[in-house]
Motif scaffolding. Structure first.
Motif, PDB file in Angstrom:
ATOM      1  N   LEU A   1       0.980  -1.276   0.053  1.00 41.70           N
ATOM      2  CA  LEU A   1      -0.217  -0.213   0.137  1.00 41.70           C
ATOM      3  C   LEU A   1       0.611   1.225  -0.372  1.00 41.70           C
ATOM      4  CD1 LEU A   1      -2.619   1.033   0.112  1.00 41.70           C
ATOM      5  CD2 LEU A   1      -2.694   1.266   2.212  1.00 41.70           C
ATOM      6  N   MET A   2       1.812   1.090   0.884  1.00 44.05           N
ATOM      7  CA  MET A   2       2.688   2.941   0.834  1.00 44.05           C
ATOM      8  C   MET A   2       3.190   2.803  -0.341  1.00 44.05           C
ATOM      9  SD  MET A   2       6.207   4.121   1.060  1.00 44.05           S
ATOM     10  CE  MET A   2       7.190   2.003   1.488  1.00 44.05           C
ATOM     11  N   ASN A   3       3.841   1.791  -0.933  1.00 44.95           N
ATOM     12  CA  ASN A   3       4.568   1.488  -2.080  1.00 44.95           C
ATOM     13  C   ASN A   3       3.101   2.467  -3.456  1.00 44.95           C
ATOM     14  OD1 ASN A   3       7.622   1.294  -2.248  1.00 44.95           O
ATOM     15  ND2 ASN A   3       7.020  -0.274  -0.861  1.00 44.95           N
ATOM     16  N   LEU A   4       2.606   1.599  -3.399  1.00 42.69           N
ATOM     17  CA  LEU A   4       1.644   2.316  -4.574  1.00 42.69           C
ATOM     18  C   LEU A   4       0.956   3.373  -4.743  1.00 42.69           C
ATOM     19  CD1 LEU A   4      -1.135  -1.317  -4.011  1.00 42.69           C
ATOM     20  CD2 LEU A   4       0.672  -0.756  -6.486  1.00 42.69           C
ATOM     21  N   MET A   5       0.748   4.173  -3.314  1.00 44.07           N
ATOM     22  CA  MET A   5       0.237   5.537  -2.584  1.00 44.07           C
ATOM     23  C   MET A   5       1.935   6.182  -3.645  1.00 44.07           C
ATOM     24  SD  MET A   5      -2.119   6.033  -1.015  1.00 44.07           S
ATOM     25  CE  MET A   5      -1.968   7.592  -0.489  1.00 44.07           C
ATOM     26  N   LEU A   6       3.530   5.988  -2.883  1.00 45.77           N
ATOM     27  CA  LEU A   6       3.889   6.325  -3.527  1.00 45.77           C
ATOM     28  C   LEU A   6       3.938   6.676  -5.479  1.00 45.77           C
ATOM     29  CD1 LEU A   6       6.553   7.820  -2.088  1.00 45.77           C
ATOM     30  CD2 LEU A   6       7.755   6.054  -3.079  1.00 45.77           C
ATOM     31  N   ALA A   7       3.821   5.771  -5.445  1.00 48.46           N
ATOM     32  CA  ALA A   7       4.387   5.768  -7.352  1.00 48.46           C
ATOM     33  C   ALA A   7       2.401   6.359  -7.599  1.00 48.46           C
ATOM     34  CB  ALA A   7       3.298   4.532  -7.657  1.00 48.46           C
ATOM     35  N   ALA A   8       0.699   6.205  -7.546  1.00 49.27           N
ATOM     36  CA  ALA A   8      -0.122   7.582  -6.827  1.00 49.27           C
ATOM     37  C   ALA A   8       0.254   8.742  -7.261  1.00 49.27           C
ATOM     38  CB  ALA A   8      -0.567   7.210  -6.722  1.00 49.27           C
ATOM     39  N   LEU A   9       1.647   9.100  -6.002  1.00 48.66           N
ATOM     40  CA  LEU A   9       2.455  10.509  -5.992  1.00 48.66           C
ATOM     41  C   LEU A   9       3.066  11.093  -7.153  1.00 48.66           C
ATOM     42  CD1 LEU A   9       3.038  12.968  -3.491  1.00 48.66           C
ATOM     43  CD2 LEU A   9       4.544  11.437  -2.825  1.00 48.66           C
ATOM     44  N   GLY A  10       3.912   9.802  -7.481  1.00 53.39           N
ATOM     45  CA  GLY A  10       4.616  10.458  -9.076  1.00 53.39           C
ATOM     46  C   GLY A  10       3.312  10.950  -9.848  1.00 53.39           C
ATOM     47  N   LEU A  11       2.671  10.000 -10.109  1.00 50.03           N
ATOM     48  CA  LEU A  11       1.807  10.669 -10.585  1.00 50.03           C
ATOM     49  C   LEU A  11       0.538  11.546 -10.991  1.00 50.03           C
ATOM     50  CD1 LEU A  11       0.081   6.612 -11.833  1.00 50.03           C
ATOM     51  CD2 LEU A  11       1.775   7.788 -13.016  1.00 50.03           C
ATOM     52  N   TYR A  12       0.837  12.233  -9.795  1.00 54.32           N
ATOM     53  CA  TYR A  12       0.252  12.736  -9.747  1.00 54.32           C
ATOM     54  C   TYR A  12       0.432  14.401  -9.595  1.00 54.32           C
ATOM     55  CZ  TYR A  12      -2.869  16.037  -6.256  1.00 54.32           C
ATOM     56  OH  TYR A  12      -3.840  17.262  -5.466  1.00 54.32           O
ATOM     57  N   LEU A  13       1.898  14.472  -9.224  1.00 57.69           N
ATOM     58  CA  LEU A  13       2.882  15.819  -9.394  1.00 57.69           C
ATOM     59  C   LEU A  13       3.162  15.924 -10.958  1.00 57.69           C
ATOM     60  CD1 LEU A  13       5.505  14.285  -6.656  1.00 57.69           C
ATOM     61  CD2 LEU A  13       3.714  16.201  -6.705  1.00 57.69           C
ATOM     62  N   MET A  14       2.709  14.498 -11.734  1.00 56.84           N
ATOM     63  CA  MET A  14       3.143  14.866 -13.372  1.00 56.84           C
ATOM     64  C   MET A  14       1.827  15.445 -13.637  1.00 56.84           C
ATOM     65  SD  MET A  14       5.088  10.545 -13.654  1.00 56.84           S
ATOM     66  CE  MET A  14       4.872  10.895 -15.223  1.00 56.84           C
ATOM     67  N   ASP A  15       0.193  14.986 -13.052  1.00 58.39           N
ATOM     68  CA  ASP A  15      -0.641  15.387 -13.731  1.00 58.39           C
ATOM     69  C   ASP A  15      -1.033  14.313 -14.476  1.00 58.39           C
ATOM     70  OD1 ASP A  15      -1.603  17.555 -12.326  1.00 58.39           O
ATOM     71  OD2 ASP A  15       0.279  18.988 -13.783  1.00 58.39           O
ATOM     72  N   ALA A  16      -0.644  12.907 -14.449  1.00 60.78           N
ATOM     73  CA  ALA A  16      -1.066  11.970 -15.383  1.00 60.78           C
ATOM     74  C   ALA A  16      -1.916  11.589 -14.845  1.00 60.78           C
ATOM     75  CB  ALA A  16      -0.121  10.799 -15.241  1.00 60.78           C
ATOM     76  N   TRP A  17      -1.957  11.324 -13.263  1.00 64.75           N
ATOM     77  CA  TRP A  17      -3.531  10.448 -12.945  1.00 64.75           C
ATOM     78  C   TRP A  17      -3.578  11.502 -11.707  1.00 64.75           C
ATOM     79  CZ3 TRP A  17      -4.370   7.129  -8.246  1.00 64.75           C
ATOM     80  CH2 TRP A  17      -5.215   7.049  -8.066  1.00 64.75           C
ATOM     81  N   ARG A  18      -4.695  11.989 -11.331  1.00 60.78           N
ATOM     82  CA  ARG A  18      -5.809  12.492 -10.219  1.00 60.78           C
ATOM     83  C   ARG A  18      -6.153  12.359  -8.553  1.00 60.78           C
ATOM     84  NH1 ARG A  18      -3.075  17.296 -10.261  1.00 60.78           N
ATOM     85  NH2 ARG A  18      -3.944  18.030  -8.790  1.00 60.78           N
ATOM     86  N   GLY A  19      -6.010  10.640  -8.780  1.00 59.62           N
ATOM     87  CA  GLY A  19      -6.555  10.246  -7.747  1.00 59.62           C
ATOM     88  C   GLY A  19      -6.173  10.045  -6.419  1.00 59.62           C
ATOM     89  N   LEU A  20      -5.494  10.995  -5.895  1.00 58.86           N
ATOM     90  CA  LEU A  20      -4.755  11.051  -5.134  1.00 58.86           C
ATOM     91  C   LEU A  20      -5.358  12.726  -4.769  1.00 58.86           C
ATOM     92  CD1 LEU A  20      -0.743  11.141  -3.959  1.00 58.86           C
ATOM     93  CD2 LEU A  20      -2.911   9.496  -3.267  1.00 58.86           C
ATOM     94  N   ALA A  21      -6.475  13.452  -5.813  1.00 61.95           N
ATOM     95  CA  ALA A  21      -7.552  14.550  -5.289  1.00 61.95           C
ATOM     96  C   ALA A  21      -8.174  14.594  -4.516  1.00 61.95           C
ATOM     97  CB  ALA A  21      -7.643  15.147  -6.269  1.00 61.95           C
ATOM     98  N   ARG A  22      -8.971  12.786  -4.535  1.00 63.43           N
ATOM     99  CA  ARG A  22     -10.193  12.086  -4.432  1.00 63.43           C
ATOM    100  C   ARG A  22      -9.510  12.641  -2.924  1.00 63.43           C
ATOM    101  NH1 ARG A  22      -9.938   9.592  -9.146  1.00 63.43           N
ATOM    102  NH2 ARG A  22     -11.008   9.554 -10.324  1.00 63.43           N
ATOM    103  N   VAL A  23      -8.364  11.892  -2.864  1.00 63.12           N
ATOM    104  CA  VAL A  23      -8.065  11.156  -1.251  1.00 63.12           C
ATOM    105  C   VAL A  23      -7.624  12.888  -0.117  1.00 63.12           C
ATOM    106  CG1 VAL A  23      -6.150  10.843   0.166  1.00 63.12           C
ATOM    107  CG2 VAL A  23      -6.845   8.933  -1.907  1.00 63.12           C
TER     108      VAL A  23
END
Length: 248
Positions: A93-115
């Motif tokens: 879970l921690m590493n998946l969240m980290l990968a999600a953060l990387g995508l979020y910073l790149m504006d490639a995926w905004r899933g963390l915005a929902r969090v």
């Protein structure tokens, strides 16, 4: 725990802080001298240093407290933490969240915005409770008030903070959890210190697509390395220096 990768994640992720905290810290240098916060020029720039440092000290202090709480919760459940399945699930879970953060910073995926939006609901309730405190620290014209505002701002919902907070949770104790979040906060410090003294121009530069893409790729790389290791595809050794937490 190897705190260097956590520091690097904070450093790379500070492009997100430019959006979250940039409005406050750039105010240190953009408001007119006769207002509550001096401009960053000449002697006024020197006077702004205590405010910038006070705000960031409060913010990082709140991160450390949150890390201590998370690490302490896991430490108090030490027997549960020794269960291999629980630990492996947390590591994934921690590493998946980290990968999600990387995508979020790149504006490639905004899933963390929902969090962040989910955390925002809780923050609205907290904000009503904190109104008397907010009135005490605004206008932010002294280092002590800056410290108080930074301490409050450290609890604002942030997907990047949540991602690293999972690492603090897996640290296993309150002191280690606090160290993880302090290292992360120190990683964000250079950007916010510079922004507090240089103002909106630096904030705009850090929001450029190329900068966010580069920083996002770096954070995504940390996450993918951790996922590959969790899947058993990479042996221990030098990879330990690039993973945010070490599987036991």
């Amino acid at each position: 725990m190897n705190l260097l990768p956590v520091f690097v994640v904070g450093l790379a992720g500070s492009v997100h802080c430019a959006g979250m905290c940039g409005g406050i810290v750039s105010a240190f240098s953009t408001l007119p001298a006769q207002r509550v916060i001096p401009i960053a020029s000449g002697a006024a720039k020197v006077r702004s240093w205590p405010l910038v440092l006070g705000y960031n000290a409060g913010r990082i202090g709140s991160y450390a407290v949150a890390g201590a709480i998370a690490g302490g919760l896991a430490g108090s459940a030490a027997d549960l933490a020794r269960v291999a399945q629980w630990q492996t699930a947390g590591y994934w879970l921690m590493n998946l969240m980290l990968a999600a953060l990387g995508l979020y910073l790149m504006d490639a995926w905004r899933g963390l915005a929902r969090v962040e939006a989910a955390g925002g609901t809780l923050w609205q309730g907290m904000h009503r409770t904190l109104r008397p405190v907010m009135r005490a620290v605004v206008p932010m014209d002294t280092p002590l008030k800056a410290l108080g505002l930074g301490a409050i701002w450290g609890w604002v919902p942030c997907g990047m903070v949540y991602s690293v907070l999972l690492t603090a949770l897996l640290s296993g104790s309150a002191p280690q959890g606090a160290a993880v979040m302090a290292a992360f906060g120190l990683g964000t410090l250079p950007m916010l210190l510079a922004m507090g003294l240089l103002g909106a121009k630096l904030r705009a530069a850090m929001q450029r697509r190329a900068v966010r893409l580069l920083c996002g790729l770096l954070v995504l790389g940390f996450g993918l390395l951790g996922i590959a290791r969790a899947a058993g595809g990479m042996q221990h050794g030098w990879i330990d220096a690039l993973c945010l937490t070490v599987q036991q």
